[in-house]
Design a protein around this motif. Structure first.
Motif, PDB file in Angstrom:
ATOM      1  N   PRO A 126     -43.160  14.439  22.825  1.00 32.44           N
ATOM      2  CA  PRO A 126     -42.822  13.769  22.072  1.00 32.44           C
ATOM      3  C   PRO A 126     -43.912  13.144  20.791  1.00 32.44           C
ATOM      4  CG  PRO A 126     -43.291  12.601  23.802  1.00 32.44           C
ATOM      5  CD  PRO A 126     -43.622  13.858  24.251  1.00 32.44           C
ATOM      6  N   SER A 127     -43.592  12.919  19.565  1.00 28.07           N
ATOM      7  CA  SER A 127     -44.514  12.771  18.798  1.00 28.07           C
ATOM      8  C   SER A 127     -44.957  11.364  18.667  1.00 28.07           C
ATOM      9  CB  SER A 127     -44.125  13.057  17.137  1.00 28.07           C
ATOM     10  OG  SER A 127     -42.841  12.370  16.916  1.00 28.07           O
ATOM     11  N   ARG A 128     -43.946  10.558  19.335  1.00 22.65           N
ATOM     12  CA  ARG A 128     -44.212   8.824  19.272  1.00 22.65           C
ATOM     13  C   ARG A 128     -44.141   8.436  20.555  1.00 22.65           C
ATOM     14  NH1 ARG A 128     -40.498   9.698  15.407  1.00 22.65           N
ATOM     15  NH2 ARG A 128     -41.248   9.297  13.194  1.00 22.65           N
ATOM     16  N   TYR A 129     -45.216   7.755  21.424  1.00 18.49           N
ATOM     17  CA  TYR A 129     -45.297   7.252  22.795  1.00 18.49           C
ATOM     18  C   TYR A 129     -46.139   6.176  22.763  1.00 18.49           C
ATOM     19  CZ  TYR A 129     -49.419   9.994  23.214  1.00 18.49           C
ATOM     20  OH  TYR A 129     -50.607  10.703  22.915  1.00 18.49           O
ATOM     21  N   ILE A 130     -45.803   5.360  23.720  1.00 21.65           N
ATOM     22  CA  ILE A 130     -46.572   4.232  23.941  1.00 21.65           C
ATOM     23  C   ILE A 130     -47.218   4.457  25.401  1.00 21.65           C
ATOM     24  CG2 ILE A 130     -46.746   1.655  24.632  1.00 21.65           C
ATOM     25  CD1 ILE A 130     -44.388   1.244  22.453  1.00 21.65           C
TER      26      ILE A 130
END
Length: 144
Positions: A126-130
């Motif tokens: 994924p390109s966005r993660y926390i």
């Protein structure tokens, strides 16, 4: 000749001065409560920052969970839960709720509060993660 304590103090003061002059904020003030849709819309601006997010969560595959919001339903933010947090009661409680009834998705939305470092890497999936520092349920346990 300066003592070790005085040198350390001057070093910290110099770094704080550089941060103030450059517009950078000290790490201790870097946490920001961010709306999930704003985080998605302004991913590059938040990348590398510590954030606090209140959002819904759902299972995404056999090994991951993602945060989502109907207001920005085209995108999600994945959770990267470090090994040191896995097995903790709070993390297990969230995952148990997310995966309850698998393979059928739960009809009830589960909301969580997440604190961690947001990363945006456009060329990755994924390109966005926390990278999670802490998480907890924000949805009360349903009563039968």
């Amino acid at each position: 000749m300066l003592t070790r304590c005085a040198r350390r103090f001057l070093g910290v003061a110099a770094v704080a001065g550089l941060c103030a002059c450059s517009g950078l904020r000290p790490v201790s003030q870097d946490d920001a409560r961010v709306d999930l849709c704003a985080l998605i819309a302004q991913s590059a601006a938040h990348s590398g920052r510590r954030v606090d997010v209140l959002a819904k969560i759902r299972g995404a595959s056999h090994y991951a969970a993602v945060m989502y919001d109907e207001g920005c339903s085209e995108s999600v933010v994945a959770l990267d839960i470090p090994a040191r947090l896995q097995g903790r009661a709070d993390v297990d409680e969230v995952m148990k709720r997310v995966w309850a009834g698998y393979p059928q998705p739960s009809a009830k939305a589960t909301q969580i509060e997440v604190s961690g470092t947001f990363e945006f890497v456009p060329d990755e999936v994924p390109s966005r993660y926390i990278v999670v520092r802490s998480l907890r349920l924000a949805t009360p346990e349903p009563h039968d």
